[in-house]
Design a protein around this motif. Structure first.
Motif, PDB file in Angstrom:
ATOM      1  N   MET A 119       2.551  -4.105 -12.299  1.00  0.00           N
ATOM      2  CA  MET A 119       2.220  -5.517 -12.111  1.00  0.00           C
ATOM      3  C   MET A 119       2.210  -5.757 -10.611  1.00  0.00           C
ATOM      4  O   MET A 119       3.246  -5.645  -9.944  1.00  0.00           O
ATOM      5  N   ILE A 120       1.038  -6.045 -10.054  1.00  0.00           N
ATOM      6  CA  ILE A 120       0.906  -6.304  -8.625  1.00  0.00           C
ATOM      7  C   ILE A 120       1.181  -7.788  -8.411  1.00  0.00           C
ATOM      8  O   ILE A 120       0.385  -8.644  -8.795  1.00  0.00           O
ATOM      9  N   ALA A 123      -4.673  -5.507  -1.954  1.00  0.00           N
ATOM     10  CA  ALA A 123      -4.217  -4.225  -1.383  1.00  0.00           C
ATOM     11  C   ALA A 123      -3.577  -3.364  -2.457  1.00  0.00           C
ATOM     12  O   ALA A 123      -3.804  -2.149  -2.521  1.00  0.00           O
ATOM     13  N   GLY A 124      -2.783  -3.970  -3.332  1.00  0.00           N
ATOM     14  CA  GLY A 124      -2.150  -3.219  -4.411  1.00  0.00           C
ATOM     15  C   GLY A 124      -3.142  -2.707  -5.426  1.00  0.00           C
ATOM     16  O   GLY A 124      -3.056  -1.568  -5.903  1.00  0.00           O
ATOM     17  N   LEU A 125      -4.127  -3.536  -5.778  1.00  0.00           N
ATOM     18  CA  LEU A 125      -5.142  -3.129  -6.753  1.00  0.00           C
ATOM     19  C   LEU A 125      -5.960  -1.945  -6.239  1.00  0.00           C
ATOM     20  O   LEU A 125      -6.365  -1.079  -7.021  1.00  0.00           O
ATOM     21  N   CYS A 131      -5.014   0.501  -4.705  1.00  0.00           N
ATOM     22  CA  CYS A 131      -4.247   1.749  -4.754  1.00  0.00           C
ATOM     23  C   CYS A 131      -3.902   2.150  -6.184  1.00  0.00           C
ATOM     24  O   CYS A 131      -3.290   3.207  -6.396  1.00  0.00           O
ATOM     25  N   SER A 132      -4.270   1.338  -7.167  1.00  0.00           N
ATOM     26  CA  SER A 132      -3.837   1.541  -8.557  1.00  0.00           C
ATOM     27  C   SER A 132      -4.976   2.089  -9.405  1.00  0.00           C
ATOM     28  O   SER A 132      -5.950   1.379  -9.668  1.00  0.00           O
ATOM     29  N   GLN A 133      -4.853   3.344  -9.843  1.00  0.00           N
ATOM     30  CA  GLN A 133      -5.919   3.915 -10.659  1.00  0.00           C
ATOM     31  C   GLN A 133      -5.892   3.395 -12.091  1.00  0.00           C
ATOM     32  O   GLN A 133      -6.903   3.359 -12.778  1.00  0.00           O
ATOM     33  N   GLY A 134      -4.717   2.969 -12.566  1.00  0.00           N
ATOM     34  CA  GLY A 134      -4.602   2.462 -13.919  1.00  0.00           C
ATOM     35  C   GLY A 134      -5.022   1.009 -14.021  1.00  0.00           C
ATOM     36  O   GLY A 134      -5.447   0.384 -13.051  1.00  0.00           O
ATOM     37  N   LYS A 135      -4.898   0.471 -15.227  1.00  0.00           N
ATOM     38  CA  LYS A 135      -5.185  -0.950 -15.441  1.00  0.00           C
ATOM     39  C   LYS A 135      -3.892  -1.720 -15.233  1.00  0.00           C
ATOM     40  O   LYS A 135      -2.955  -1.609 -16.018  1.00  0.00           O
ATOM     41  N   ALA A 136      -3.847  -2.510 -14.185  1.00  0.00           N
ATOM     42  CA  ALA A 136      -2.643  -3.231 -13.799  1.00  0.00           C
ATOM     43  C   ALA A 136      -2.698  -4.671 -14.301  1.00  0.00           C
ATOM     44  O   ALA A 136      -3.678  -5.114 -14.905  1.00  0.00           O
ATOM     45  N   ILE A 137      -1.616  -5.407 -14.024  1.00  0.00           N
ATOM     46  CA  ILE A 137      -1.573  -6.853 -14.230  1.00  0.00           C
ATOM     47  C   ILE A 137      -1.410  -7.495 -12.861  1.00  0.00           C
ATOM     48  O   ILE A 137      -0.579  -7.062 -12.067  1.00  0.00           O
ATOM     49  N   VAL A 138      -2.210  -8.519 -12.581  1.00  0.00           N
ATOM     50  CA  VAL A 138      -2.076  -9.262 -11.334  1.00  0.00           C
ATOM     51  C   VAL A 138      -1.199 -10.484 -11.581  1.00  0.00           C
ATOM     52  O   VAL A 138      -1.417 -11.232 -12.529  1.00  0.00           O
ATOM     53  N   VAL A 164       0.831  -1.209   0.000  1.00  0.00           N
ATOM     54  CA  VAL A 164       0.000   0.000   0.000  1.00  0.00           C
ATOM     55  C   VAL A 164       0.863   1.256   0.000  1.00  0.00           C
ATOM     56  O   VAL A 164       0.657   2.174  -0.806  1.00  0.00           O
ATOM     57  N   LYS A 165       1.831   1.289   0.879  1.00  0.00           N
ATOM     58  CA  LYS A 165       2.666   2.491   0.989  1.00  0.00           C
ATOM     59  C   LYS A 165       3.464   2.726  -0.286  1.00  0.00           C
ATOM     60  O   LYS A 165       3.551   3.858  -0.786  1.00  0.00           O
ATOM     61  N   PHE A 166       4.042   1.658  -0.842  1.00  0.00           N
ATOM     62  CA  PHE A 166       4.896   1.828  -2.016  1.00  0.00           C
ATOM     63  C   PHE A 166       4.080   2.202  -3.251  1.00  0.00           C
ATOM     64  O   PHE A 166       4.479   3.085  -4.014  1.00  0.00           O
ATOM     65  N   VAL A 167       2.929   1.554  -3.451  1.00  0.00           N
ATOM     66  CA  VAL A 167       2.105   1.893  -4.619  1.00  0.00           C
ATOM     67  C   VAL A 167       1.578   3.322  -4.498  1.00  0.00           C
ATOM     68  O   VAL A 167       1.572   4.079  -5.472  1.00  0.00           O
ATOM     69  N   ASN A 168       1.144   3.718  -3.307  1.00  0.00           N
ATOM     70  CA  ASN A 168       0.700   5.103  -3.111  1.00  0.00           C
ATOM     71  C   ASN A 168       1.820   6.092  -3.417  1.00  0.00           C
ATOM     72  O   ASN A 168       1.588   7.160  -4.003  1.00  0.00           O
ATOM     73  N   LEU A 169       3.020   5.740  -3.029  1.00  0.00           N
ATOM     74  CA  LEU A 169       4.173   6.601  -3.297  1.00  0.00           C
ATOM     75  C   LEU A 169       4.474   6.652  -4.792  1.00  0.00           C
ATOM     76  O   LEU A 169       4.756   7.719  -5.347  1.00  0.00           O
TER      77      LEU A 169
END
Length: 922
Positions: free
Chosen positions: A552-553, A563-565, A567-574, A534-539
């Motif tokens: 890529m979470i 938790a990573g998803l 915080c991610s406004q974009g379209k990520a890869i799990v 959470v902290k790193f993705v927010n940063l």
């Protein structure tokens, strides 16, 4: 039937244990005679066993059963297609089979029932440009309502001031809201929005009305009121049906931007809190009977993803869906949302919800919004709409653009054929909608395009992956591994030490080095995975250069993935899910990933374990693909398989063919799972050679070269190294040893590789190999020694030097406003005059605390007298008069009253929010 036979045999013999269902199907289709014989043979075998049971000793039964099973197995195996052979040459990786069966067919996933509104809206939008109503807030202002109007009977004793809380007027002054709805319908609106822009517990907290009871009442009442007006006008003219859209605003919180300048990783709320608030609002709007849900004025895409997640959860709970409209907000001429996304990246982030229509509203006038709507029209495969402001606000915050002027500007959208719907936002009233409705009668709506089916990802910017089948290595996606605690000891130490600034610098360096996606993994016993993620993705999100690429979470713990998803406004890869825990668990996780809009990596792992052979990889991936496509509804383009890149060169015979198996599996998986992508952790391959840079990196280069030819799309790699280590540049002698091992060409390949590796300098690159040992280096004697007194850094004789080159002066490329030329002409003629002291001038008015507070700040907790900047809001008449007097005195230039107009300076008065500072300065 043959599959069942093979399953029985597989459970009896170790040799058949690796036979998978897809292989059985292929074999049975290619050898129907043998398959039939196997079936016929098992029938008498069963009878014999049953008869023998009454006369034979129990101890003999296993022997007989095993013997019969082995005979049947031998018959089956004699007709089985030949095994995939090892790769035997530099680029040849094709498997040899007797006949390639056709790719399987897959059925669509089941869908929720749709309301009749879908069909009615489709028919309307194919015929004409639909009209949305204008600004509710602007319309309410014309009624000049008092605090008592807002309080009504229900809130007459409420402890907090309520004037400005427009949403509660559906309860306290429903006559006003109903009249506004009716006037917009009379003006030609097809869709009217409920008066619920701030209808969440989060937004209503500003007025101490953040209870579920109040929010439900506001939304349900608003929906019923609007439905009543729409029904009345539909009854008047059934050929023009009217619809009610439940308005869902952005709230006054943001999930992607920190409210604290000092702590960019901090968030004032969480995804789950926002989602819960939206779910409550959606439920009440639906209870009130809305036809459409409209998520609007999106300045932060993650907020809208929370809203859309809540909407999808609600649809699942009731078993049907209504059309969903989504409208973003471009905050300025940069073309980006407040949270930094381009409008195409915004579309990619919410595309998974399959909105009925997507558009833009607010912030800008029509002329400024045109190019962004044009771009949205180009990329969206659904209906597109726009409801801009009535131009830009004037100095007093009002809007001067009249209805006919507004319709003239939005007519450009119709001429260009880029919209299916139009309406109005701030500053627009009934005249604007009426003029727009009349204008649109002369134009046809936009044709909805069919978009190319491909993998789309997004950070702040879009990443469209279009593989080049003729050169997959060229289009290969580098998934940067350096933000993975397993891929970088430096990154791991930074996280363990809590040095997130250093971790952020590693991410930035990866993007600069060519990473297309940042892989983020926090799986380590010394790290709290959820909080670190959470902290790193927010940063990361707060750093535009890092977050412009997708994330890529990556975690083996699904709670960390979630938790990573969030915080991610974009379209990520799990990365990743698998069938390891069974189908039920797999489907549950896949549905959550899909609701977040992410692509998904599926590991070739099932209940029996990890896939090692080619057949196992193909079988597991195909099984997972069928579940994702047919039962979860995943877009095949968003499915990424990781068929397990396993370590070779270990000296163990069973590991020798792992590289060949992966490469062959790539080609077959791509064939039987159309549209899917292939990925893998490339560093696993040469794990045995860690510490020898030349060998390890040569393995990676050769493997990627051949795997990409077989269809590999992406991989977790050291981006800088794989870009530098081009296959064609690898030392040829080194490459020969590497490919002996990679392609399992000879039984002593690993031993020979180790002997050769021992002759190399461990840190040399594979493109410039350096050998150890050999003859001792002896310097050659000087043939022409330099004379005594020679100074290699003495200045040369100026006469012997060539002339100094001429250089073309730098010309700034950025366009200048006309003000430059006007100022130049003025300042060449005379001395220009700047105005005098604003502060001294203000003092002459002897203003009180009340003057500084005005209406906006009357309940502000901090003293405001002395904060001269806010007088542009609370006493604009005073500031305007001062400006005028200075101009009358001869000033050429007057300064804005914004000397302390930063969040830093306004913190002295507890007015250090971005909203307040923007308002003051604008």
């Amino acid at each position: 039937a043959s599959i069942d036979v093979l399953r029985v045999l597989r459970s009896r013999t170790s040799k058949m244990a690796r036979l998978r269902d897809h292989q059985a199907v292929q074999w049975a289709k290619a050898n129907p005679t043998w398959a039939g014989a196997a079936m016929v043979m098992l029938v008498p075998a069963t009878i014999v066993l049953g008869s023998a049971a009454s006369v034979l000793a129990l101890a003999l039964l296993p022997l007989i059963a095993t013997a019969l099973a082995m005979v049947a197995a031998m018959m089956l195996l004699s007709g089985k297609a030949k095994d995939v052979r090892p790769v035997t040459g530099g680029t040849e990786t094709d498997p040899v089979v007797e006949a390639e069966p056709p790719a399987p067919e897959y059925g669509p996933a089941g869908a929720l029932k749709q309301t009749d509104t879908f069909d009615v809206l489709h028919s309307v939008m194919k015929e004409r440009i639909f009209i949305i109503d204008g600004a509710m807030g602007t319309s309410i202002q014309k009624y000049k309502l008092t605090e008592e109007d807002y309080r009504g009977e229900r809130y007459k004793d409420h402890a907090h001031d309520l004037k400005g809380n427009n949403d509660i007027l559906v309860i306290t002054r429903p006559d006003v809201i109903y009249e506004i709805h009716s006037k917009f319908l009379e003006s030609g609106a097809d869709i009217i929005e409920t008066n619920t822009f701030n209808g969440t517990t989060i937004s209503q907290a500003d007025y101490n009305l953040d209870t579920l009871e109040e929010v439900k009442l506001i939304n349900k009442t608003a929906a019923e009121l609007a439905k009543k007006a729409a029904a009345e006008y539909t009854a008047k003219d059934p050929t023009k049906p009217r619809f009610v859209a439940g308005a869902i605003g952005p709230t006054n919180r943001t999930l992607s931007v920190s409210p604290s300048v000092e702590n960019p990783a901090y968030r004032a709320t969480t995804f789950d809190e926002v989602k819960k608030a939206y779910y409550e609002q959606v439920g009440a709007l639906m209870d009130g009977g809305v036809d459409i849900l409209l998520v609007e004025t999106i300045f932060d895409t993650l907020n809208s993803k929370a809203a859309l997640f809540a909407i999808e959860e609600y649809f699942e709970s009731v078993g049907y869906r209504v059309p969903v409209f989504v409208s973003g907000t471009i905050v300025d001429n940069s073309g980006r949302t407040l949270s930094g996304q381009t409008n195409e990246a915004f579309w990619i982030s919410i595309q998974h919800t399959k909105p009925f229509a997507v558009g833009l509203n607010c912030a800008l006038g029509a002329s400024d919004m045109f190019r962004y709507v044009q771009n949205l029209s180009r990329v969206c495969d659904c209906y597109v709409f726009c409801y801009p402001n009535a131009g830009l606000p004037n100095a007093m915050g009002g809007y001067d653009q009249k209805g006919d002027e507004f319709s003239l500007e939005v007519e450009d959208f119709c001429k260009a054929g880029i919209v299916n719907g139009l309406g109005g936002c701030c500053g627009t009233c009934f005249e604007h909608i009426a003029a727009t409705y009349e204008m649109t009668k002369n134009y046809k709506p936009r044709e909805v395009p069919v978009s190319e089916n491909c993998l789309r990802l997004s950070g702040l910017e879009p990443l469209i992956y279009k593989p080049d089948p003729s050169n997959m290595r060229k289009t290969f996606l580098n998934l940067g591994e350096r933000c993975n605690v397993a891929g970088s000891t430096i990154f791991k130490k930074a996280i363990v030490d809590g040095n997130f600034d250093k971790a952020l610098a590693i991410a930035l360096k990866q993007v600069e080095a060519g990473a297309h996606v940042i892989d983020i993994n926090m799986d380590d016993g010394l790290i709290d995975g959820v909080s670190a993620m959470v902290k790193f993705v927010n940063l990361l999100v707060s750093e535009p250069e890092a977050s412009r690429v997708p994330f890529m979470i990556d975690s083996s713990k699904f709670e960390v993935v979630e938790a990573g998803l969030k915080c991610s406004q974009g379209k990520a890869i799990v990365n990743s899910i698998s069938l390891k825990e069974g189908e039920e668990d797999f489907i549950k996780k896949a549905k959550i990933v899909k609701m977040h809009g992410a692509a998904v990596v599926v590991m070739a792992f099932d209940e029996q374990g990890q896939a090692a052979t080619c057949d196992e990889k193909v079988s597991m991936c195909q099984r997972a693909y069928r579940i994702l496509v047919e039962r979860v509804g995943f877009n095949p383009q968003d499915i990424v398989f990781d068929p397990n890149i396993l370590t070779i060169g270990t000296g163990m015979e069973e590991h020798a063919n792992y590289g060949v198996d992966f490469i062959n599996a790539c080609r077959e998986i791509k064939r039987v799972c159309p549209g899917c992508k292939i990925s893998g952790g490339v560093s696993n391959l040469a794990f045995s050679f860690r510490g020898n840079e030349a060998v390890r990196r040569a393995f990676h280069s050769s493997f990627l070269h051949h795997a990409c030819q077989a269809g590999m799309d992406m991989g977790i790699v050291n981006s800088a190294q794989v870009i530098a280590d081009e296959y064609e540049k690898i030392d040829k002698e080194l490459l020969e040893y590497v490919e002996d091992v990679l392609f399992n060409k000879r039984p002593d390949a690993t031993e020979r590789m180790l002997e050769y590796a021992a002759t190399l300098e461990p840190k040399c690159p594979p493109t410039a190999v350096r050998k150890l040992g050999g003859e001792k280096f002896v310097a050659t004697a000087k043939v022409n020694p330099k004379p005594e007194g020679y100074d290699p850094v003495a200045p040369a004789d100026p006469a012997s030097l060539p002339p100094t080159p001429e250089y073309i002066p730098y010309q700034p490329q950025m366009k200048q406003t006309d003000t430059f030329d006007v100022l130049h002409s003025v300042m060449k003629e005379r001395i220009f005059i700047i105005d005098g002291a604003m502060g001294t001038s203000i003092q002459k008015y002897k203003l009180t605390e009340e003057d500084y507070r005005g209406e906006r700040y009357k309940d502000h907790a901090h003293d405001l007298k002395g904060n001269n900047d806010i007088l542009v809001i609370t006493r604009p008449d005073v500031i305007y008069e001062i400006h005028s007097k200075f101009l009358e005195s001869g000033a050429d230039i007057i300064e804005t009253n914004t000397f302390n107009g930063t969040t830093i300076s306004q913190a002295d008065y507890n007015l250090d929010t971005l909203e307040e500072v923007k308002l003051i300065n604008k």
